[in-house]
Write a protein that holds these residues in place. Structure first.
Motif, mmCIF file in Angstrom:
data_model
loop_
_atom_site.group_PDB
_atom_site.id
_atom_site.type_symbol
_atom_site.label_atom_id
_atom_site.label_comp_id
_atom_site.label_asym_id
_atom_site.label_seq_id
_atom_site.Cartn_x
_atom_site.Cartn_y
_atom_site.Cartn_z
ATOM 1 N N ASP A 4 0.692 -1.266 0.075
ATOM 2 C CA ASP A 4 0.123 0.019 0.067
ATOM 3 C C ASP A 4 0.816 1.209 -0.111
ATOM 4 O O ASP A 4 1.862 1.304 0.702
ATOM 5 C CB ASP A 4 -1.021 0.127 1.232
ATOM 6 C CG ASP A 4 -1.844 -0.953 1.255
ATOM 7 O OD1 ASP A 4 -2.553 -1.231 0.208
ATOM 8 O OD2 ASP A 4 -2.229 -1.788 2.319
ATOM 9 N N ILE A 5 0.425 2.212 -0.494
ATOM 10 C CA ILE A 5 1.362 3.495 -0.592
ATOM 11 C C ILE A 5 0.397 4.495 -0.098
ATOM 12 O O ILE A 5 -0.827 4.824 -0.002
ATOM 13 C CB ILE A 5 1.537 4.030 -2.060
ATOM 14 C CG1 ILE A 5 2.713 5.290 -1.943
ATOM 15 C CG2 ILE A 5 0.419 4.384 -2.895
ATOM 16 C CD1 ILE A 5 3.513 5.231 -2.833
ATOM 17 N N TYR A 6 1.051 5.013 1.273
ATOM 18 C CA TYR A 6 0.545 6.210 2.130
ATOM 19 C C TYR A 6 1.351 7.348 1.637
ATOM 20 O O TYR A 6 2.633 7.447 1.545
ATOM 21 C CB TYR A 6 0.707 5.801 3.454
ATOM 22 C CG TYR A 6 -0.093 4.734 3.900
ATOM 23 C CD1 TYR A 6 -1.635 5.017 4.364
ATOM 24 C CD2 TYR A 6 -0.163 3.282 3.736
ATOM 25 C CE1 TYR A 6 -2.543 4.065 4.782
ATOM 26 C CE2 TYR A 6 -1.211 2.495 4.270
ATOM 27 C CZ TYR A 6 -2.208 2.799 4.881
ATOM 28 O OH TYR A 6 -3.036 1.891 5.336
ATOM 29 N N LEU A 49 -1.769 17.338 6.873
ATOM 30 C CA LEU A 49 -3.220 16.633 6.884
ATOM 31 C C LEU A 49 -3.003 15.040 7.117
ATOM 32 O O LEU A 49 -1.518 14.855 7.187
ATOM 33 C CB LEU A 49 -3.726 16.758 5.478
ATOM 34 C CG LEU A 49 -4.030 18.369 5.168
ATOM 35 C CD1 LEU A 49 -4.655 18.577 3.738
ATOM 36 C CD2 LEU A 49 -4.961 18.943 6.394
ATOM 37 N N ASP A 50 -3.930 14.313 7.331
ATOM 38 C CA ASP A 50 -3.748 12.963 7.647
ATOM 39 C C ASP A 50 -3.237 12.144 6.557
ATOM 40 O O ASP A 50 -3.228 12.650 5.172
ATOM 41 C CB ASP A 50 -5.025 12.316 8.057
ATOM 42 C CG ASP A 50 -5.399 12.952 9.351
ATOM 43 O OD1 ASP A 50 -4.714 13.277 10.354
ATOM 44 O OD2 ASP A 50 -6.585 12.784 9.830
ATOM 45 N N TRP A 51 -2.871 10.889 6.381
ATOM 46 C CA TRP A 51 -2.418 9.928 5.557
ATOM 47 C C TRP A 51 -3.454 9.515 4.584
ATOM 48 O O TRP A 51 -4.730 9.172 4.881
ATOM 49 C CB TRP A 51 -1.720 8.945 6.090
ATOM 50 C CG TRP A 51 -0.535 9.188 6.896
ATOM 51 C CD1 TRP A 51 -0.377 9.121 8.081
ATOM 52 C CD2 TRP A 51 0.945 8.967 6.339
ATOM 53 N NE1 TRP A 51 0.764 9.660 8.625
ATOM 54 C CE2 TRP A 51 1.626 9.321 7.609
ATOM 55 C CE3 TRP A 51 1.236 9.087 5.079
ATOM 56 C CZ2 TRP A 51 2.985 9.680 7.232
ATOM 57 C CZ3 TRP A 51 2.651 9.060 4.925
ATOM 58 C CH2 TRP A 51 3.256 9.384 6.201
ATOM 59 N N ALA A 52 -3.254 9.754 3.098
ATOM 60 C CA ALA A 52 -4.148 9.202 2.180
ATOM 61 C C ALA A 52 -3.442 7.745 1.790
ATOM 62 O O ALA A 52 -2.033 7.491 2.037
ATOM 63 C CB ALA A 52 -4.361 9.962 1.120
ATOM 64 N N ILE A 59 5.466 16.900 1.218
ATOM 65 C CA ILE A 59 4.800 15.636 1.048
ATOM 66 C C ILE A 59 5.754 14.729 1.706
ATOM 67 O O ILE A 59 7.085 14.761 1.871
ATOM 68 C CB ILE A 59 4.633 15.425 -0.208
ATOM 69 C CG1 ILE A 59 3.737 14.125 -0.399
ATOM 70 C CG2 ILE A 59 5.913 15.218 -0.985
ATOM 71 C CD1 ILE A 59 3.089 13.888 -1.946
ATOM 72 N N GLU A 60 5.240 13.587 2.381
ATOM 73 C CA GLU A 60 5.839 12.511 2.789
ATOM 74 C C GLU A 60 5.098 11.206 2.183
ATOM 75 O O GLU A 60 3.748 11.140 1.984
ATOM 76 C CB GLU A 60 5.611 12.441 4.432
ATOM 77 C CG GLU A 60 6.474 13.184 5.192
ATOM 78 C CD GLU A 60 6.186 12.594 6.776
ATOM 79 O OE1 GLU A 60 6.825 11.812 7.058
ATOM 80 O OE2 GLU A 60 5.311 13.656 7.592
ATOM 81 N N ILE A 61 5.925 10.299 1.668
ATOM 82 C CA ILE A 61 5.426 8.994 0.983
ATOM 83 C C ILE A 61 5.880 7.774 1.642
ATOM 84 O O ILE A 61 7.328 7.949 2.042
ATOM 85 C CB ILE A 61 5.690 9.040 -0.501
ATOM 86 C CG1 ILE A 61 5.363 10.413 -1.201
ATOM 87 C CG2 ILE A 61 5.014 7.914 -1.129
ATOM 88 C CD1 ILE A 61 5.932 10.629 -2.383
ATOM 89 N N ARG A 62 5.198 6.779 2.073
ATOM 90 C CA ARG A 62 5.642 5.642 2.591
ATOM 91 C C ARG A 62 5.154 4.373 1.913
ATOM 92 O O ARG A 62 3.821 4.474 1.523
ATOM 93 C CB ARG A 62 5.279 5.649 4.101
ATOM 94 C CG ARG A 62 6.149 6.725 5.029
ATOM 95 C CD ARG A 62 6.108 6.552 6.205
ATOM 96 N NE ARG A 62 6.705 7.531 6.882
ATOM 97 C CZ ARG A 62 6.604 7.678 8.293
ATOM 98 N NH1 ARG A 62 5.790 6.672 8.928
ATOM 99 N NH2 ARG A 62 7.105 8.590 9.025
ATOM 100 N N GLY A 112 -0.423 6.625 10.464
ATOM 101 C CA GLY A 112 -0.884 7.497 11.597
ATOM 102 C C GLY A 112 -2.224 7.667 10.988
ATOM 103 O O GLY A 112 -3.149 6.944 10.311
ATOM 104 N N ALA A 113 -3.109 8.832 11.557
ATOM 105 C CA ALA A 113 -4.485 9.032 11.213
ATOM 106 C C ALA A 113 -4.754 8.992 9.866
ATOM 107 O O ALA A 113 -4.005 9.391 9.025
ATOM 108 C CB ALA A 113 -4.919 10.399 11.922
#
Length: 186
Positions: free
Chosen positions: A75-77, A88-91, A109-112, A122-123
């Motif tokens: 999954d990419i968050y 903002l929260d994680w999509a 931006i952060e991508i994981r 996170g949320a």
């Protein structure tokens, strides 16, 4: 997971390139951005530029998704830092992240990548902010007023002016469907 962009410096993201490194499986990373003035651009993939360069146009929202075997195993968050709202929260997996209709810039931006089915970093509730409905009214002697959105008052207060008409529309709908309305006229 490392932050790309800035936080607390009022700098806009204008373009983004995303790529997968050291892939274990076949597949691509695809993404598209919502750009000031232009709206949603088409999807690009594997390091191609999404957004603009040299035009001073802000990114306002983003969608990111995996394809092929990568999507079967991961999954990419992603989450964004938006002007005024902060982080903002994680999509996840192609969901909208950012804002629309508020003219707010993305600043970071952060991508994981997370193994399929594992918990979010996170949320995940507040990932995309946008007005749902806009409306305007026709006011006695004043005529049509400007559109307002999401709970703002349209019309007058304390002036004894009657409403003579109303227009209502959905803004940036995430789902199919329409809005219907009717009035009771004297």
């Amino acid at each position: 997971g490392t932050v790309a962009g800035t936080s607390g410096q009022s700098k806009r993201l204008e373009g983004i390139q995303i790529q997968l490194n050291n892939q274990e499986y076949d597949g691509n990373i695809e993404y598209r951005t919502h750009v000031q003035t232009y709206g949603w651009q088409g999807y690009v993939k594997n390091g191609a530029m999404s957004g603009t360069s040299g035009q001073s146009k802000r990114l306002e929202a983003i969608q990111i998704r995996l394809t092929g075997e990568m999507a079967e195993h991961y999954d990419i968050y992603y989450r964004v830092h938006s002007q005024t709202y902060g982080w903002l929260d994680w999509a996840k997996n192609g969901e909208y992240a950012g804002t629309a209709g508020y003219s707010k810039r993305l600043e970071a931006i952060e991508i994981r990548l997370v193994e399929k089915g594992d918990a979010a970093p996170g949320a995940t509730d507040k990932k995309y902010l946008h007005p749902m409905v806009s409306y305007r009214t026709h006011v006695q002697t004043y005529g049509w007023q400007d559109y307002v959105k999401d709970g703002a008052t349209s019309g007058t207060s304390g002036q004894s002016k009657r409403l003579e008409g109303i227009q209502i529309k959905l803004k940036h709908p995430e789902y199919t469907g329409d809005i219907e309305y009717r009035t009771h006229v004297q």
